[in-house]
Scaffold this motif. Structure first.
Motif, PDB file in Angstrom:
ATOM      1  N   UNK A 307      23.399 -30.481 101.950  1.00  0.00           N
ATOM      2  CA  UNK A 307      22.903 -29.110 101.898  1.00  0.00           C
ATOM      3  C   UNK A 307      21.640 -29.135 101.050  1.00  0.00           C
ATOM      4  N   UNK A 308      20.517 -28.821 101.639  1.00  0.00           N
ATOM      5  CA  UNK A 308      19.228 -28.928 100.953  1.00  0.00           C
ATOM      6  C   UNK A 308      18.869 -27.598 100.294  1.00  0.00           C
ATOM      7  N   UNK A 309      18.459 -27.678  99.040  1.00  0.00           N
ATOM      8  CA  UNK A 309      17.973 -26.505  98.303  1.00  0.00           C
ATOM      9  C   UNK A 309      16.471 -26.689  98.133  1.00  0.00           C
ATOM     10  N   UNK A 310      15.677 -25.849  98.805  1.00  0.00           N
ATOM     11  CA  UNK A 310      14.231 -26.062  98.853  1.00  0.00           C
ATOM     12  C   UNK A 310      13.493 -24.732  98.855  1.00  0.00           C
ATOM     13  N   UNK A 311      12.171 -24.843  98.800  1.00  0.00           N
ATOM     14  CA  UNK A 311      11.338 -23.681  99.073  1.00  0.00           C
ATOM     15  C   UNK A 311      11.178 -23.562 100.599  1.00  0.00           C
ATOM     16  N   UNK A 312      10.217 -22.758 101.051  1.00  0.00           N
ATOM     17  CA  UNK A 312      10.088 -22.524 102.490  1.00  0.00           C
ATOM     18  C   UNK A 312       9.037 -23.411 103.143  1.00  0.00           C
ATOM     19  N   UNK A 313       8.765 -24.573 102.557  1.00  0.00           N
ATOM     20  CA  UNK A 313       7.835 -25.528 103.169  1.00  0.00           C
ATOM     21  C   UNK A 313       8.382 -25.972 104.524  1.00  0.00           C
ATOM     22  N   UNK A 314       7.542 -25.931 105.545  1.00  0.00           N
ATOM     23  CA  UNK A 314       7.994 -26.143 106.927  1.00  0.00           C
ATOM     24  C   UNK A 314       8.620 -27.516 107.142  1.00  0.00           C
ATOM     25  N   UNK A 315       8.229 -28.516 106.344  1.00  0.00           N
ATOM     26  CA  UNK A 315       8.749 -29.873 106.549  1.00  0.00           C
ATOM     27  C   UNK A 315      10.259 -29.918 106.392  1.00  0.00           C
ATOM     28  N   UNK A 316      10.816 -29.111 105.493  1.00  0.00           N
ATOM     29  CA  UNK A 316      12.263 -29.144 105.268  1.00  0.00           C
ATOM     30  C   UNK A 316      13.033 -28.574 106.456  1.00  0.00           C
ATOM     31  N   UNK A 317      12.440 -27.640 107.155  1.00  0.00           N
ATOM     32  CA  UNK A 317      13.142 -27.001 108.267  1.00  0.00           C
ATOM     33  C   UNK A 317      12.991 -27.790 109.564  1.00  0.00           C
ATOM     34  N   UNK A 318      12.204 -28.858 109.524  1.00  0.00           N
ATOM     35  CA  UNK A 318      12.105 -29.743 110.684  1.00  0.00           C
ATOM     36  C   UNK A 318      13.178 -30.825 110.647  1.00  0.00           C
ATOM     37  N   UNK A 319      13.958 -30.873 109.557  1.00  0.00           N
ATOM     38  CA  UNK A 319      14.995 -31.885 109.401  1.00  0.00           C
ATOM     39  C   UNK A 319      16.370 -31.304 109.729  1.00  0.00           C
ATOM     40  N   UNK A 320      17.289 -32.179 110.103  1.00  0.00           N
ATOM     41  CA  UNK A 320      18.626 -31.746 110.507  1.00  0.00           C
ATOM     42  C   UNK A 320      19.579 -31.875 109.314  1.00  0.00           C
TER      43      UNK A 320
END
Length: 477
Positions: A307-320
């Motif tokens: 479970x990833x805790x991140x900001x809204x940088x698009x790179x994180x949402x390209x990962x599964x």
């Protein structure tokens, strides 16, 4: 009967004169029209320039009419905000006033230093004579009144140990035996205590090598070269490699991981430093970009269990990832900017209050599993409102919330998931302090050394170990 023309030549002359006058009038009018056309063209040119200037000024005008973005109301890092904004940030907080008086609250227990049972030295403070009558108090009764202890630093002086290495000759076979092979180096070397101090000052206190050398010379009277300092840091990096590999292994097996990235100037180029951290482990590493493939290459299939805790940088949402949690602290800062942008509207404050209430609910019930359904319903009702009339920035932010809607309240259903990514930001901020002091890393090896040793230090702190002791352990391997 019509009048007959008797003098045709005279009539023709009159007609010719009238035609000449008409031609002169036409020429004058043509000249005047040409002149007016030139003036009109000139005025049109000036008007176009004025329009372009007005457009530029209108573009610059929001800079003075709208609030500036800083680290308090956006994702702008503190190092890039204006001095005026920095002063405001240091005297202003996003926390709402509680109404309580500042300082220690009623019932709060104060803290002070306690005396130790075994002081290194005991000094008796005894008066010599009576201040009332002047009599000597040499034979007077002595009564202990009270005790204080004063802490001081002893004289900082290096201890030089001379080690005499002997060779023993075996009586049986005549073999010459040493305790260890002879070092092919200088006759004078520095031990692990000096090396540990240098690495501590570089990695934990973020000092450049030049300032470390000055400190050693001015305070301890030592004069190692800057090249020696670099070698000791590199030695610590090599010794720390098994620990760094183990930290990475533990993070890859963790369920909740916080990620963040930041620019890292290295060897005359811009690289990117990444951080992956959990409650117990911190790993920093360097890459040449900030795309999603960096994490894929680093952690592989283990991302699908995180479970990833991140900001809204698009790179994180390209990962599964298995699940995702968006940092609410980032969203609250952006909402603060919208509230400053338009003080008459209430939409941004309503959304911010919803997020604050959810965070308060989690803090009040730290171990409970709280359903996020009702919170999503409240958010959906706010997202249905038309904010286009408030401006493009409101519409953009609303669309961003719609995209990450499913990742906003996951922290309520799992107590192990934090509501923000502040721990990752604090962990990677140490790199920015190092760069602020040293401006850049001059080699890839030096940048990797700082990041890997910083991983060891931050992990040690999470296990209640002091950074200096953790560094000392590296030279005892």
């Amino acid at each position: 009967m019509k009048e007959q023309v008797t003098d045709i030549s005279k009539v023709l002359l009159n007609i010719a004169e009238e035609m000449r006058l008409m031609r002169e009038t036409i020429n004058q009018q043509h000249t005047e029209i040409t002149k007016l056309n030139r003036n009109i063209e000139s005025l049109n040119h000036q008007l176009r320039k004025k329009n372009e200037e007005i457009a530029k000024l209108k573009k610059r005008l929001p800079k003075y009419e709208t609030p500036d973005k800083n680290s308090g109301n956006s994702s702008t890092p503190p190092g890039k905000e204006r001095m005026k904004d920095e002063i405001v940030r240091r005297t202003k907080t996003l926390r709402k006033p509680s109404g309580k008086k500042p300082g220690g609250q009623e019932g709060h227990k104060g803290h002070k230093l306690s005396c130790i049972d075994t002081p290194d030295e005991v000094i008796d403070d005894v008066p010599d004579y009576c201040t009332n009558c002047g009599e000597s108090l040499a034979d007077a009764e002595r009564i202990l009144d009270y005790v204080t202890q004063k802490v001081s630093i002893p004289e900082l002086k290096p201890v030089v140990k001379e080690i005499r290495h002997y060779v023993m000759v075996c009586k049986n076979c005549g073999e010459r035996i040493r305790t260890a092979p002879r070092h092919r180096s200088n006759d004078v070397v520095y031990d692990a205590s000096v090396k540990s101090l240098v690495v501590y000052l570089s990695v934990v206190q973020f000092l450049p090598y030049g300032r470390i050398a000055n400190f050693l010379h001015d305070v301890l009277g030592l004069s190692p070269s800057e090249g020696s300092l670099v070698n000791w840091v590199n030695e610590a990096k090599r010794n720390a490699q098994p620990i760094v590999d183990k930290i990475k292994e533990y993070i890859m097996s963790s369920n909740v991981v916080g990620f963040d990235e930041s620019g890292c100037y290295c060897n005359k180029r811009l690289d990117w430093a990444w951080i992956a951290q959990t409650v117990y482990y911190t790993l920093l590493f360097r890459a040449n970009g900030r795309s999603s493939k960096v994490l894929t290459e680093q952690f592989g299939d283990s991302l699908e269990r995180m479970t990833a805790v991140t900001d809204r940088h698009s790179a994180y949402f390209a990962l599964h990832f298995l699940n995702h949690q968006v940092c609410l602290a980032h969203l609250l800062r952006e909402l603060q900017y919208l509230s400053e942008l338009d003080t008459d509207q209430k939409w941004s404050e309503q959304v911010a209050n919803l997020f604050r209430e959810a965070i308060h609910e989690r803090n009040t019930n730290p171990t409970d599993i709280i359903s996020k359904a009702s919170w999503l319903d409240k958010l959906d009702s706010l997202l249905k409102l038309n904010v286009s009339k408030l401006g493009k920035k409101f519409d953009t932010f609303k669309n961003g919330l719609i995209k990450c809607r499913d990742y906003i309240f996951n922290f309520l259903e799992d107590p192990m998931i934090p509501s923000d990514n502040n721990a990752s930001e604090r962990g990677i901020r140490k790199l920015k302090i190092k760069l602020k002091n040293s401006c850049t890393f001059r080699s890839d090896f030096g940048a990797d050394a700082f990041l890997e040793l910083h991983s060891v230090v931050e992990t040690a702190k999470k296990h209640n170990q002091t950074p200096f002791n953790a560094i000392q352990a590296l030279f005892e391997v």
